[in-house]
Write an enzyme that holds these catalytic residues in place. Structure first.
Site, short mmCIF file in Angstrom:
data_model
loop_
_atom_site.label_atom_id
_atom_site.label_comp_id
_atom_site.label_asym_id
_atom_site.label_seq_id
_atom_site.Cartn_x
_atom_site.Cartn_y
_atom_site.Cartn_z
N CYS A 1 0.67 -1.04 -0.06
CA CYS A 1 0.03 -0.10 -0.06
C CYS A 1 0.89 1.17 -0.02
CB CYS A 1 -0.92 0.08 1.08
SG CYS A 1 -2.33 1.17 0.80
N ASP B 1 -10.18 -4.49 -5.82
CA ASP B 1 -9.36 -3.56 -4.90
C ASP B 1 -9.80 -2.15 -5.78
OD1 ASP B 1 -7.66 -1.56 -4.22
OD2 ASP B 1 -5.86 -2.83 -4.40
N HIS C 1 -8.24 -4.67 -1.59
CA HIS C 1 -7.18 -4.00 -1.16
C HIS C 1 -6.71 -4.46 0.43
CE1 HIS C 1 -4.42 -0.65 -1.52
NE2 HIS C 1 -4.45 -0.25 -0.22
#
Length: 253
Positions: A134, A180, A212
């Site tokens: 991330c 995601d 995600h």
């Protein structure tokens, strides 16, 4: 793909806490706290520099992830990218995401990254791979260059831009979740174009049924998420072993 200064998506700050007891230690590099864990053989030659998501280096899941890389033969270094100010595990109602992101842009983070890489190079880390999740993914891309990082792995990246992709000069493995909403199909296509243009070895894998954050904060009671998380981790291990000492070296031109 979002650069510095964008907002936080809820999926970047939510997820499931995993179970386990981390066994690494904390030290300081150039004033920044760093989580360390060595491999069973005690060698620092093959290393993994782990750039965390917004939850930071003290988050249980991230420490367990670091320990798992070490158990697979790597000397692991996981720096505090946020100067002691990660996203809270459960952000309060008054949490200002915009302010947090402004306080943790490249200007604040890159000096930490540079200092840690230099320290690793100077103290026995001959080959350095980097894993970024991330928030941390863009710093993998930015430092996949000769003399810095030798191979990279990123999972469900966020807060990167085209320039980050264009900097890549070493092998990069990318994993994403089918659902995601941050790193979706359009962003994946853009990433693939960047890596093709860079002319480096790359791998792009999409795991169905996950969203995600699955590679760090997936639901341990959901078999699909557990499978995707474990497979993504194994993918990182095999990618690093192939492109570091145990495998083929890629020399950029």
């Amino acid at each position: 793909m979002n650069g510095d200064g964008e907002t936080l998506s809820p999926c970047c700050t939510t997820g499931h806490l995993h179970e386990g007891e981390p066994t690494g230690t904390y030290r300081y590099i150039n004033g920044s706290q760093v989580y360390f864990k060595g491999p069973p053989n005690g060698s620092a030659e093959n290393a993994v520099l782990l750039f965390t998501d917004a939850m930071g280096h003290g988050y249980l899941n991230n420490r367990l992830l670091a320990d798992n890389f070490a158990a697979n033969g790597f000397f692991v270094v996981m720096p505090d990218l946020f100067h002691g100010d990660p996203i809270p595990d459960i952000p309060s109602a008054g949490f200002d995401a915009h302010k947090w992101l402004r306080n943790h842009g490249s200007q604040q983070t890159e000096p930490i990254v540079r200092a840690v890489i230099e320290e690793m190079r100077n103290h026995g880390c001959r080959y350095i791979a980097a894993a970024g999740y991330c928030f941390g993914a863009k710093y993998v891309m930015r430092y996949l260059q000769p003399g810095a990082l030798d191979a990279g792995f990123i999972a469900h990246p966020n807060w990167f831009d085209l320039d980050d992709g264009l900097r890549v000069q070493k092998p990069l493995c990318v994993v994403a979740g089918e659902n995601d909403r941050v790193f979706g199909s359009q962003e994946r296509r853009q990433m693939e174009k960047l890596l093709k243009a860079a002319g480096v070895p790359y791998q792009m894998t999409v795991y169905s049924g996950v969203q995600h954050g699955f590679a760090v904060r997936g639901d341990p009671k959901n078999a699909v998420e557990v499978f995707a998380k474990e497979q993504a981790f194994n993918q990182a291990i095999q990618w690093f072993k192939f492109h570091l000492k145990a495998g083929t070296k890629f020399v950029s031109h």
